[in-house]
Design a protein around this motif. Structure first.
Motif, short mmCIF file in Angstrom:
data_model
loop_
_atom_site.label_atom_id
_atom_site.label_comp_id
_atom_site.label_asym_id
_atom_site.label_seq_id
_atom_site.Cartn_x
_atom_site.Cartn_y
_atom_site.Cartn_z
N ASN A 10 -4.72 22.10 -59.20
CA ASN A 10 -4.10 20.85 -59.66
C ASN A 10 -3.48 20.07 -58.51
OD1 ASN A 10 -3.45 19.12 -61.95
ND2 ASN A 10 -1.31 19.64 -61.54
N GLY A 11 -3.55 20.59 -57.30
CA GLY A 11 -3.04 19.86 -56.15
C GLY A 11 -3.82 18.58 -55.91
N ALA A 12 -3.16 17.60 -55.31
CA ALA A 12 -3.78 16.28 -55.14
C ALA A 12 -5.06 16.34 -54.33
CB ALA A 12 -2.78 15.32 -54.50
N THR A 13 -5.05 17.07 -53.22
CA THR A 13 -6.26 17.17 -52.40
C THR A 13 -7.33 17.98 -53.12
OG1 THR A 13 -4.93 17.04 -50.39
CG2 THR A 13 -7.18 17.83 -50.16
N LEU A 153 0.69 13.48 -45.17
CA LEU A 153 -0.36 13.02 -46.07
C LEU A 153 -0.03 11.67 -46.70
CD1 LEU A 153 -0.90 16.46 -47.78
CD2 LEU A 153 -2.53 15.33 -46.26
N THR A 154 -1.07 10.84 -46.82
CA THR A 154 -0.97 9.58 -47.53
C THR A 154 -1.98 9.55 -48.66
OG1 THR A 154 -2.65 8.26 -46.35
CG2 THR A 154 -0.49 8.49 -45.29
N LYS A 171 -2.16 15.82 -32.59
CA LYS A 171 -2.20 14.38 -32.35
C LYS A 171 -1.92 13.63 -33.66
CE LYS A 171 -5.85 13.06 -29.98
NZ LYS A 171 -7.26 13.00 -29.56
N GLY A 172 -1.29 12.46 -33.53
CA GLY A 172 -1.08 11.61 -34.69
C GLY A 172 0.02 12.11 -35.60
N THR A 173 0.38 11.27 -36.58
CA THR A 173 1.46 11.60 -37.50
C THR A 173 1.04 11.59 -38.95
OG1 THR A 173 2.13 9.28 -37.62
CG2 THR A 173 3.22 10.65 -35.95
N GLU A 174 -0.13 11.04 -39.27
CA GLU A 174 -0.51 10.93 -40.67
C GLU A 174 -2.01 11.12 -40.85
OE1 GLU A 174 -1.38 6.47 -41.94
OE2 GLU A 174 0.63 6.62 -41.07
N ILE A 175 -2.39 11.32 -42.12
CA ILE A 175 -3.80 11.42 -42.51
C ILE A 175 -3.87 11.24 -44.02
CG2 ILE A 175 -3.75 13.94 -42.84
CD1 ILE A 175 -6.62 14.00 -41.71
N LEU A 201 -5.78 18.16 -38.21
CA LEU A 201 -6.43 16.93 -38.67
C LEU A 201 -5.42 15.79 -38.64
CD1 LEU A 201 -8.36 18.06 -41.90
CD2 LEU A 201 -9.29 17.76 -39.61
N ASN A 202 -5.83 14.66 -38.09
CA ASN A 202 -4.96 13.48 -38.10
C ASN A 202 -5.80 12.22 -38.09
OD1 ASN A 202 -5.42 14.17 -35.07
ND2 ASN A 202 -4.75 12.03 -35.06
N LYS A 203 -5.21 11.12 -38.53
CA LYS A 203 -5.85 9.81 -38.39
C LYS A 203 -5.66 9.34 -36.95
CE LYS A 203 -5.73 5.07 -40.15
NZ LYS A 203 -5.13 4.13 -41.12
#
Length: 214
Positions: A10-13, A153-154, A171-175, A201-203
């Motif tokens: 049931n998790g979003a991902t 996460l976004t 690397k990065g702060t969001e995905i 993993l990152n954007k």
């Protein structure tokens, strides 16, 4: 065709992964969660098996893994280390050897600079479980595990990501969750990728002291 067990379904991902696999593959899915009523839209789908269960119930987990090719764990929370030990024990009982494991940035102390300092504080309650799980999975290499360490996460409707290995600074702060789900689907479709590795993993181009919305 493969048989996939999704823990914490049931998790979003996990819900994105489920929807994509049902459209893009002929895999059969077993969805394991505390309350299957939350995924009642799948109750009549011939390719889906719904199982109510606790992630520390080794007997139920191992029974649910009978005939399974790949386990995808979308579990989290402060009890994650206990879940991880139960999953590995159940997989050994059921003779299942491929695991895709949702971890977190910081589980390897790999996030540098001010963002790393901020992240340590922001998820301080959860990092011990992720770190203990990472050590446990690395020690139990009879299970071929790909650990995934996503940035913050976004819900953005986009697929845009890059990867880092265990020997590289994060690397990065969001995905986006869509991006993480895309990586999971790729692993399920090609389980030979990233054997016994931990992948960040990152954007791209989202470096900073913290995610922009925080």
């Amino acid at each position: 065709m493969s048989k996939i067990l999704i823990l914490g379904a049931n998790g979003a991902t996990a819900k994105i992964v489920t929807a994509r696999l049902l459209v893009e593959s002929d895999n059969d899915l077993t969805l394991y969660l505390r309350n299957t009523d939350r995924l009642s839209q799948y109750k009549d789908n011939p390719r889906v098996t719904l199982i109510d269960g606790d992630a520390t119930d080794i007997s139920k987990l191992s029974t649910s893994m009978a005939g399974i090719d790949i386990v995808y764990s979308n579990l989290g929370g402060t009890d994650l280390a206990n879940y991880t030990k139960a999953i590995v024990t159940a997989m050994n009982i059921a003779n299942v050897t491929r695991l895709i494991f949702y971890s977190a940035l910081g589980s390897l102390y790999e996030v540098p600079g001010k963002f790393g300092e901020w992240n340590e504080q922001a998820i301080a309650a959860y990092l011990p479980g992720f770190r203990e799980s990472a050590k446990f999975l690395t020690a139990h290499n009879e299970i071929n595990t790909t650990q995934i360490r996503p940035a913050w996460l976004t819900d953005n409707n986009e697929i845009s990501y890059e990867t880092t290995g265990t020997d590289e600074p994060f690397k990065g702060t969001e995905i986006s969750r869509q991006s993480v789900a895309d990586f999971v689907v790729k692993l399920i479709n090609n389980p030979a990728l990233y054997p016994n590795e931990s992948i960040g993993l990152n954007k791209p181009n989202t470096d900073g002291y913290k995610p922009v919305w925080m």
